[in-house]
Scaffold this motif. Sequence first.
Motif, PDB file in Angstrom:
ATOM      1  N   LYS A 142       0.796  -1.221   0.000  1.00 17.82           N
ATOM      2  CA  LYS A 142       0.000   0.000   0.000  1.00 17.82           C
ATOM      3  C   LYS A 142       0.830   1.272   0.000  1.00 17.82           C
ATOM      4  O   LYS A 142       0.353   2.327  -0.403  1.00 17.82           O
TER       5      LYS A 142
ATOM      6  N   ARG B 223     -10.769  12.003   9.760  1.00 16.15           N
ATOM      7  CA  ARG B 223     -10.469  12.260   8.353  1.00 16.15           C
ATOM      8  C   ARG B 223     -11.733  12.346   7.496  1.00 16.15           C
ATOM      9  O   ARG B 223     -11.807  13.205   6.616  1.00 16.15           O
TER      10      ARG B 223
ATOM     11  N   TYR C 145     -20.081   4.317  12.938  1.00 15.19           N
ATOM     12  CA  TYR C 145     -20.313   3.384  14.037  1.00 15.19           C
ATOM     13  C   TYR C 145     -19.163   2.396  14.166  1.00 15.19           C
ATOM     14  O   TYR C 145     -18.624   1.953  13.152  1.00 15.19           O
TER      15      TYR C 145
ATOM     16  N   PRO D 207      -8.907  -1.903  17.613  1.00 14.22           N
ATOM     17  CA  PRO D 207      -9.461  -0.748  16.910  1.00 14.22           C
ATOM     18  C   PRO D 207      -8.539   0.468  16.939  1.00 14.22           C
ATOM     19  O   PRO D 207      -8.383   1.166  15.929  1.00 14.22           O
TER      20      PRO D 207
ATOM     21  N   SER E  49      -5.800  -0.011  14.504  1.00 14.36           N
ATOM     22  CA  SER E  49      -6.303   0.201  13.140  1.00 14.36           C
ATOM     23  C   SER E  49      -6.178   1.671  12.754  1.00 14.36           C
ATOM     24  O   SER E  49      -5.667   2.005  11.680  1.00 14.36           O
TER      25      SER E  49
ATOM     26  N   SER F  39      -3.297   3.087  10.156  1.00 12.67           N
ATOM     27  CA  SER F  39      -3.831   3.729   8.944  1.00 12.67           C
ATOM     28  C   SER F  39      -3.301   5.154   8.823  1.00 12.67           C
ATOM     29  O   SER F  39      -2.936   5.603   7.730  1.00 12.67           O
TER      30      SER F  39
ATOM     31  N   ILE G 151       0.280   4.990   7.638  1.00 13.69           N
ATOM     32  CA  ILE G 151       0.363   4.785   6.178  1.00 13.69           C
ATOM     33  C   ILE G 151       0.224   6.125   5.461  1.00 13.69           C
ATOM     34  O   ILE G 151       1.020   6.472   4.575  1.00 13.69           O
TER      35      ILE G 151
ATOM     36  N   LEU H  60       3.124   8.099   3.253  1.00 19.34           N
ATOM     37  CA  LEU H  60       2.925   8.479   1.859  1.00 19.34           C
ATOM     38  C   LEU H  60       3.115   9.969   1.667  1.00 19.34           C
ATOM     39  O   LEU H  60       3.664  10.429   0.673  1.00 19.34           O
TER      40      LEU H  60
ATOM     41  N   ARG I 119     -13.199   6.654   0.504  1.00 17.87           N
ATOM     42  CA  ARG I 119     -11.937   7.115   1.100  1.00 17.87           C
ATOM     43  C   ARG I 119     -11.719   6.560   2.500  1.00 17.87           C
ATOM     44  O   ARG I 119     -10.584   6.182   2.824  1.00 17.87           O
ATOM     45  N   PRO I 120     -12.730   6.462   3.364  1.00 17.26           N
ATOM     46  CA  PRO I 120     -12.482   5.768   4.639  1.00 17.26           C
ATOM     47  C   PRO I 120     -11.940   4.350   4.443  1.00 17.26           C
ATOM     48  O   PRO I 120     -11.004   3.949   5.139  1.00 17.26           O
TER      49      PRO I 120
ATOM     50  N   GLU J 164      -8.340   4.773   3.081  1.00 18.34           N
ATOM     51  CA  GLU J 164      -7.382   5.523   3.893  1.00 18.34           C
ATOM     52  C   GLU J 164      -7.526   5.230   5.395  1.00 18.34           C
ATOM     53  O   GLU J 164      -6.643   4.622   5.991  1.00 18.34           O
ATOM     54  N   ALA J 165      -8.642   5.640   6.004  1.00 15.94           N
ATOM     55  CA  ALA J 165      -8.720   5.552   7.466  1.00 15.94           C
ATOM     56  C   ALA J 165      -8.781   4.103   7.960  1.00 15.94           C
ATOM     57  O   ALA J 165      -8.541   3.839   9.131  1.00 15.94           O
ATOM     58  N   LEU J 166      -9.121   3.170   7.067  1.00 11.29           N
ATOM     59  CA  LEU J 166      -9.100   1.752   7.440  1.00 11.29           C
ATOM     60  C   LEU J 166      -7.998   0.992   6.711  1.00 11.29           C
ATOM     61  O   LEU J 166      -7.982  -0.238   6.701  1.00 11.29           O
ATOM     62  N   ALA J 167      -7.038   1.726   6.122  1.00  9.48           N
ATOM     63  CA  ALA J 167      -6.028   1.097   5.260  1.00  9.48           C
ATOM     64  C   ALA J 167      -5.225   0.013   5.966  1.00  9.48           C
ATOM     65  O   ALA J 167      -4.740  -0.922   5.328  1.00  9.48           O
ATOM     66  N   ALA J 168      -5.098   0.099   7.280  1.00 10.07           N
ATOM     67  CA  ALA J 168      -4.262  -0.866   8.006  1.00 10.07           C
ATOM     68  C   ALA J 168      -4.947  -2.208   8.214  1.00 10.07           C
ATOM     69  O   ALA J 168      -4.346  -3.132   8.734  1.00 10.07           O
ATOM     70  N   ASN J 169      -6.212  -2.289   7.855  1.00 10.21           N
ATOM     71  CA  ASN J 169      -6.968  -3.502   8.133  1.00 10.21           C
ATOM     72  C   ASN J 169      -6.939  -4.518   7.003  1.00 10.21           C
ATOM     73  O   ASN J 169      -6.833  -4.169   5.835  1.00 10.21           O
ATOM     74  N   THR J 170      -7.089  -5.777   7.384  1.00  7.65           N
ATOM     75  CA  THR J 170      -7.443  -6.812   6.435  1.00  7.65           C
ATOM     76  C   THR J 170      -8.955  -6.925   6.499  1.00  7.65           C
ATOM     77  O   THR J 170      -9.513  -7.321   7.519  1.00  7.65           O
TER      78      THR J 170
ATOM     79  N   LEU K  21      -8.793  -5.910  -2.340  1.00 12.24           N
ATOM     80  CA  LEU K  21      -7.567  -5.621  -3.094  1.00 12.24           C
ATOM     81  C   LEU K  21      -7.453  -6.491  -4.336  1.00 12.24           C
ATOM     82  O   LEU K  21      -6.364  -6.832  -4.787  1.00 12.24           O
TER      83      LEU K  21
ATOM     84  N   PRO L 161      -7.643  -5.329  12.409  1.00  7.79           N
ATOM     85  CA  PRO L 161      -8.166  -5.480  13.760  1.00  7.79           C
ATOM     86  C   PRO L 161      -9.301  -4.535  14.131  1.00  7.79           C
ATOM     87  O   PRO L 161      -9.693  -4.497  15.294  1.00  7.79           O
ATOM     88  N   VAL L 162      -9.877  -3.774  13.216  1.00  7.92           N
ATOM     89  CA  VAL L 162     -10.828  -2.747  13.647  1.00  7.92           C
ATOM     90  C   VAL L 162     -12.139  -3.337  14.137  1.00  7.92           C
ATOM     91  O   VAL L 162     -12.846  -2.721  14.925  1.00  7.92           O
TER      92      VAL L 162
ATOM     93  N   THR M  34     -17.520  -1.914  11.755  1.00  8.66           N
ATOM     94  CA  THR M  34     -17.797  -0.489  11.612  1.00  8.66           C
ATOM     95  C   THR M  34     -19.026  -0.357  10.722  1.00  8.66           C
ATOM     96  O   THR M  34     -19.371  -1.273   9.984  1.00  8.66           O
TER      97      THR M  34
ATOM     98  N   ALA N 108      -2.428   8.061  -0.661  1.00 10.92           N
ATOM     99  CA  ALA N 108      -2.956   6.720  -0.394  1.00 10.92           C
ATOM    100  C   ALA N 108      -4.305   6.503  -1.057  1.00 10.92           C
ATOM    101  O   ALA N 108      -4.558   5.479  -1.683  1.00 10.92           O
TER     102      ALA N 108
END
Lengths: 436, 436
Positions: free
Chosen positions: A34, A141, A298, A306, A309, A313, A316, A320, B141-142, B145-151, B216, B291-292, B295, B329
């Motif tokens: 990423k 964000r 939510y 969490p 996460s 994120s 990352i 970038l 975008r969430p 970006e804001a959840l980019a670290a998650n699987t 992905l 790990p989030v 949501t 990102a």
Amino acid sequence: MEKQTMRFAILGLGTVGKGVVKLLQESREMLHLKTGLNLELAKVLVRDASKPRPGFEGLPLTEDVSEILDDPSIRIVVELMGGIEPARTYLVEALRRGKTIVTANKDVMADYDKDLYDAGEIGDAEIYFEASVGGGIPIIRPLKEALAANTMRQVMGIVNGTTNYILTQMSQYGRSYEEALQEAQALGYAEPDPTNDVQGFDAARKLAILCTICFLSRVKPGMVYTEGITRVTPRDIEYGRRFGWVLKLLAIGKEVDGEIEARVHPAFIPHTHPLASVAGSFNAIYTVGDPVGETMFYGRGAGAGPTASAVVSDLIAAALSKRTPGRRAGDAHTVYFEKRVLPIEETRSRYYLRLHAVDAPGSLARIAERFGEHGVSLAEVVQASGGPDHPDDGGAAELVLVTHTVQDANLQAVVRDLKEMRDTVLRVDNVIRVEG
Amino acid sequence: MEKQTMRFAILGLGTVGKGVVKLLQESREMLHLKTGLNLELAKVLVRDASKPRPGFEGLPLTEDVSEILDDPSIRIVVELMGGIEPARTYLVEALRRGKTIVTANKDVMADYDKDLYDAGEIGDAEIYFEASVGGGIPIIRPLKEALAANTMRQVMGIVNGTTNYILTQMSQYGRSYEEALQEAQALGYAEPDPTNDVQGFDAARKLAILCTICFLSRVKPGMVYTEGITRVTPRDIEYGRRFGWVLKLLAIGKEVDGEIEARVHPAFIPHTHPLASVAGSFNAIYTVGDPVGETMFYGRGAGAGPTASAVVSDLIAAALSKRTPGRRAGDAHTVYFEKRVLPIEETRSRYYLRLHAVDAPGSLARIAERFGEHGVSLAEVVQASGGPDHPDDGGAAELVLVTHTVQDANLQAVVRDLKEMRDTVLRVDNVIRVEG
């Protein structure tokens, strides 16, 4: 492909710090994909490097923050210490030296955001703080970026999992506040000293952060009217249910005619409201903007996973951005105005009042008169004599009154008057706002 | 302060285009503050420039797209025409010439995203498409970006307001599908030809976009199993209610063991599920990531205002990025894998079956036997004789059966067998998946 290396440091290796390290280790490949970068954890600041940390051996620990701050090869600092000091000082120093910061620290963000942005200006460095509100829920964000075109009118959040858990237990099982608190403590959802959560202080800090972003004007925790949940009873919750309401600790921000309302308090909302079904330790932030209308975000508002996460994120995005300099929408400090924050007396709401009155002819009329005198009109009145569910009340009648929307000052004047009517009003049991 | 000017063009001036122009006009000052730029609407492409457009006079209209594509001073193209052609061609050409695009076009994004990203590579230009899914709800975008670290493990959405409105009316007022559809058409919530919505095609395109981002790996609308709501009856909804369920048209994406499930169909979910209370024309996207955790993103999924919110927010981000080049990102094409999308037969779910059987001893046993033969175990069986609510059924008994989680192929085999048991099974009324 040869990957550019981006070195970063972590301050603090508690529950959240360990969660972040674990996620970084597990998602190494995904982070490569990423970011196109090799993210290298250069240093981890801890108080005692010799302490055994099973499962976290081999980390580049240090007890000396200058090894991080003075190392120009470290481009990003992830702060997970919590509390004001020394976190605030470290963050300011990192920013002044051009290091981007990622922080989960709501205390610093709520009270010292200006210090950070000023330091960021000096060092031309960025500030990411998604984890400071709502744990893993994307909210900072999205508000700054995906909703950037809106004029935000309102933000209303369940932003404290501890109190939401307690209120959910009280609602679902009729527990008293004390019982539900003890249960929450036993499960680790509440601290041994729960003040920060149950008195609404934690929610007030998060609301200050949300209001500052939504209304483009700085709101500090000290400007937020704050009332906790300690006086809520199952009886109030039960009355609310009869009206079709659910009780929540809400963090409410509104902009009305260029002025801001910011308040944290227990409130009834209709059971059909999107926030009404947010149960247990979940969080949610509901917003109203123009032209987007209602939105809600939510998820889990706390916990190592969490929070990690949100932090990773942010890392990352920070990496970038560091690779390709140039300020982005989400990083900008968006305080353009100085809007007045209304004192609580000037805010407007509906109110639920529960009181015990002498069960005699004319009681209700005399009570209703007080409301009229202060221009507070009543929407509903429920009278229940003591009855079997309150046998100790003897000659007392329980009254529940619901007002139309009024200014807080007027309602407080009514309550003062009622408390002085000692021949008629035995006690005012509770006063709870009705929202939504 | 002297502001840099950033010129952009809009393709299409229908309902959404007008909403965007209106928002741009109303929020001129805020856009200056947030971008530090003077955003200048250079051209608006329309089919007939001479057509009167009350309230939208004085716009720089053109009927010739080359005036936009060939003008290097136009840096961003906002596409609001909808449909595949000529939108796709215009977007590709804009990107090849280095213009960043902002689009609300789910058709192009779902089927031709690769063409766009390839063209963007050539022109070093970016692609923003927040408005393509969920209207004003921040979700693209969430997720990026804001959840980019998650699987991401699962995405489950109510992404079509028309069908959600129809199902909500059926649930709340017991309306038939046909009645609810007519009402939706009268209110303008459904098109005169509702096929695209009620058959799930619109939802399938949005799911393809969501799955591609979450997992992905490219998922196309043609890979999505799609089943509409036309066969849903109030009777099924009523049975679901007895089990504590709510019926929704869900767009479901899952990754299981490196393979993807992608399906759109009516489904029962527990009434306590976060999606269950999403009513009327609202949309919501629920995700599960590691790990989030869980949501959910909620809001208005359509309409000029919400769509303009997403488009103009994207425009702000696009303009900021154009000012300071360097890929971010959220703009990157995140298709790194080619994961297999399972055919529907290999997917797993719980199922609700409603059927009419001959009301005779042994019927149920013979029916239950068929389930057993195909390895489908039953969780619940409700038998109701015809009774007063189904007087025309004569000697028929209505049976509702709920299975445990099984592979779709096995369930379909059971249904085939049941349909052949003409001496016992009069008809299989409905088969609906149970999720959540």
